[in-house]
Design a protein around this motif. Structure first.
Motif, PDB file in Angstrom:
ATOM      1  N   LEU A   3       6.045   4.809  11.855  1.00 46.48           N
ATOM      2  CA  LEU A   3       5.038   4.662  10.799  1.00 46.48           C
ATOM      3  C   LEU A   3       5.640   4.029   9.549  1.00 46.48           C
ATOM      4  CD1 LEU A   3       3.018   8.000  11.065  1.00 46.48           C
ATOM      5  CD2 LEU A   3       2.080   5.686  11.245  1.00 46.48           C
ATOM      6  N   VAL A   4       6.832   4.454   9.183  1.00 43.25           N
ATOM      7  CA  VAL A   4       7.504   3.871   8.013  1.00 43.25           C
ATOM      8  C   VAL A   4       7.718   2.370   8.237  1.00 43.25           C
ATOM      9  CG1 VAL A   4       9.632   3.841   6.663  1.00 43.25           C
ATOM     10  CG2 VAL A   4       8.623   6.030   7.344  1.00 43.25           C
ATOM     11  N   MET A  41       0.840  -1.196   0.000  1.00 45.98           N
ATOM     12  CA  MET A  41       0.000   0.000   0.000  1.00 45.98           C
ATOM     13  C   MET A  41       0.875   1.247   0.000  1.00 45.98           C
ATOM     14  SD  MET A  41      -3.114  -1.263   0.152  1.00 45.98           S
ATOM     15  CE  MET A  41      -4.311  -0.178   0.894  1.00 45.98           C
ATOM     16  N   SER A  42       0.489   2.268  -0.744  1.00 42.89           N
ATOM     17  CA  SER A  42       1.261   3.510  -0.779  1.00 42.89           C
ATOM     18  C   SER A  42       0.849   4.402   0.385  1.00 42.89           C
ATOM     19  CB  SER A  42       1.025   4.235  -2.107  1.00 42.89           C
ATOM     20  OG  SER A  42      -0.351   4.517  -2.282  1.00 42.89           O
ATOM     21  N   PHE A  43       1.789   5.220   0.848  1.00 43.27           N
ATOM     22  CA  PHE A  43       1.507   6.074   1.996  1.00 43.27           C
ATOM     23  C   PHE A  43       2.180   7.433   1.828  1.00 43.27           C
ATOM     24  CE2 PHE A  43       5.533   4.106   3.077  1.00 43.27           C
ATOM     25  CZ  PHE A  43       6.247   5.113   3.720  1.00 43.27           C
ATOM     26  N   LEU A  86       6.014   0.336  10.179  1.00 41.04           N
ATOM     27  CA  LEU A  86       4.732  -0.370  10.145  1.00 41.04           C
ATOM     28  C   LEU A  86       4.203  -0.493   8.717  1.00 41.04           C
ATOM     29  CD1 LEU A  86       3.041   1.251  13.271  1.00 41.04           C
ATOM     30  CD2 LEU A  86       3.955  -1.076  13.108  1.00 41.04           C
ATOM     31  N   GLU A  87       4.356   0.574   7.933  1.00 36.46           N
ATOM     32  CA  GLU A  87       3.909   0.529   6.535  1.00 36.46           C
ATOM     33  C   GLU A  87       4.711  -0.506   5.745  1.00 36.46           C
ATOM     34  OE1 GLU A  87       1.738   1.645   4.390  1.00 36.46           O
ATOM     35  OE2 GLU A  87       0.519   2.875   5.713  1.00 36.46           O
ATOM     36  N   GLU A  88       6.008  -0.586   6.007  1.00 37.95           N
ATOM     37  CA  GLU A  88       6.852  -1.536   5.280  1.00 37.95           C
ATOM     38  C   GLU A  88       6.530  -2.979   5.640  1.00 37.95           C
ATOM     39  OE1 GLU A  88      10.809  -0.136   6.077  1.00 37.95           O
ATOM     40  OE2 GLU A  88      10.746   1.324   4.422  1.00 37.95           O
ATOM     41  N   GLN A  89       5.850  -3.175   6.771  1.00 35.18           N
ATOM     42  CA  GLN A  89       5.395  -4.523   7.141  1.00 35.18           C
ATOM     43  C   GLN A  89       4.122  -4.906   6.394  1.00 35.18           C
ATOM     44  OE1 GLN A  89       5.039  -4.929  11.416  1.00 35.18           O
ATOM     45  NE2 GLN A  89       7.018  -3.951  11.770  1.00 35.18           N
ATOM     46  N   GLY A  90       3.523  -3.928   5.705  1.00 34.92           N
ATOM     47  CA  GLY A  90       2.315  -4.209   4.936  1.00 34.92           C
ATOM     48  C   GLY A  90       1.060  -4.406   5.772  1.00 34.92           C
ATOM     49  N   LEU A  91       1.034  -3.802   6.958  1.00 38.19           N
ATOM     50  CA  LEU A  91      -0.111  -3.958   7.847  1.00 38.19           C
ATOM     51  C   LEU A  91      -1.320  -3.163   7.348  1.00 38.19           C
ATOM     52  CD1 LEU A  91       1.737  -3.564  11.274  1.00 38.19           C
ATOM     53  CD2 LEU A  91       0.960  -5.691  10.213  1.00 38.19           C
ATOM     54  N   PRO A  92      -2.527  -3.589   7.701  1.00 39.72           N
ATOM     55  CA  PRO A  92      -3.726  -2.819   7.346  1.00 39.72           C
ATOM     56  C   PRO A  92      -3.710  -1.455   8.041  1.00 39.72           C
ATOM     57  CG  PRO A  92      -4.294  -5.031   8.090  1.00 39.72           C
ATOM     58  CD  PRO A  92      -2.851  -4.839   8.414  1.00 39.72           C
ATOM     59  N   TYR A 152      -0.901  10.018   6.843  1.00 39.43           N
ATOM     60  CA  TYR A 152      -0.736  10.270   8.275  1.00 39.43           C
ATOM     61  C   TYR A 152      -0.219  11.683   8.474  1.00 39.43           C
ATOM     62  CZ  TYR A 152      -0.562   5.160   7.978  1.00 39.43           C
ATOM     63  OH  TYR A 152      -0.832   3.850   7.686  1.00 39.43           O
ATOM     64  N   ALA A 153      -0.711  12.338   9.511  1.00 42.71           N
ATOM     65  CA  ALA A 153      -0.187  13.652   9.885  1.00 42.71           C
ATOM     66  C   ALA A 153       0.282  13.566  11.332  1.00 42.71           C
ATOM     67  CB  ALA A 153      -1.249  14.731   9.736  1.00 42.71           C
TER      68      ALA A 153
END
Length: 278
Positions: free
Chosen positions: A131-132, A1-3, A134-140, A81-82
């Motif tokens: 956050l980076v 997912m992109s963030f 967690l995002e790299e883990q591909g979590l929902p 995310y902010a």
């Protein structure tokens, strides 16, 4: 997912993030008397500190407008995310939330989450790095939101400043009941408590204050090996290295990062201030 991660300019982003389009800084305004600037990439710390030293007026900051945050949320990224400095210290968090509502009114629903760092400076950086990860883990998205809120609540913030007057005059020390005046070289050791500033101790002279701050950190942070040590300083690299050594000689951290302060943090920390988050 992109963030995409949006931060206010109290956050010190590591160099590798500054040129990455997934990260955007929404600047606060800074003013010292008639001198007014935006805390953006043109910020000159030496010039700003000189203006502060020369002015009889207390420097002030102005939070970004909700529209600035709304514009930052305009992205094709699926998760946004902010991260803002503590809502107890600035209106930046409220602006970020209002900006999210404005975005949704105009463009419809989007997965946006605003994090009140309950901290400032490298405290925001800690949340960005997590956050980076967690995002790299591909979590929902929902799981990331849950974990980042828990991470924020377990983060510790400490600081020692040469000069507390900017915080005091801007009403940021209202919750500190027993604050000793910063005269006669007495340096209070301060900490964050759910976004408010509290006093944890005091020492005579900066060297002793840094040593005492290190002792307090070691007493309160029991799982250092799982944490990143982040230190920001306002024109005080030697002090940052001193506190790093005091801590890393005793325990091993997962990682360590030292950065110089951006504009807002420079204003509140003043020349010589040191901030630590773990």
């Amino acid at each position: 997912m992109s963030f995409k991660i949006v931060v206010d300019s109290c956050c010190e982003l590591p160099e590798e993030y500054l040129q990455d389009p997934r990260f955007e800084i929404v600047p606060l305004g800074l003013e010292v008397g008639d001198y007014r600037i935006q805390d953006d990439e043109s910020f000159n710390q030496a010039e700003f500190l000189k203006k502060v030293a020369e002015s009889p007026q207390c420097p002030r900051s102005a939070c970004p407008s909700p529209e600035k945050f709304r514009e930052a949320y305009c992205t094709e990224a699926e998760h946004v995310y902010a991260i803002t400095l503590s809502s107890h210290l600035s209106g930046s968090y409220n602006s970020a939330v209002l900006g999210m509502n404005l975005y949704r009114e105009k463009y419809g629903k989007k997965q946006i989450h605003v994090v009140d760092s309950e901290s400032a400076s490298c405290g925001e950086t800690q949340i960005v790095k997590k956050l980076v990860e967690l995002e790299e883990q591909g979590l929902p998205f929902e799981e990331i939101v849950k974990q980042i809120e828990e991470f924020r609540s377990n983060m510790h913030t400490y600081f020692v400043l040469d000069n507390l007057e900017t915080l005091r005059k801007n009403g940021r020390l209202t919750g500190v009941k027993a604050l000793v005046a910063s005269t006669l070289s007495i340096k209070p050791i301060m900490a964050g408590d759910k976004g408010n500033i509290v006093q944890r101790g005091q020492s005579i002279g900066m060297k002793k204050a840094l040593r005492r701050m290190a002792e307090i950190i070691l007493e309160e942070v029991g799982d250092a090996q799982h944490r990143t040590l982040m230190i920001t300083h306002c024109n005080a690299p030697d002090r940052a290295e001193t506190i790093k050594k005091l801590l890393t000689d005793k325990v091993q951290f997962r990682d360590c990062l030292i950065m110089d302060t951006r504009g807002v943090s420079s204003m509140y920390a003043n020349d010589g201030g040191v901030i630590v988050t773990v």
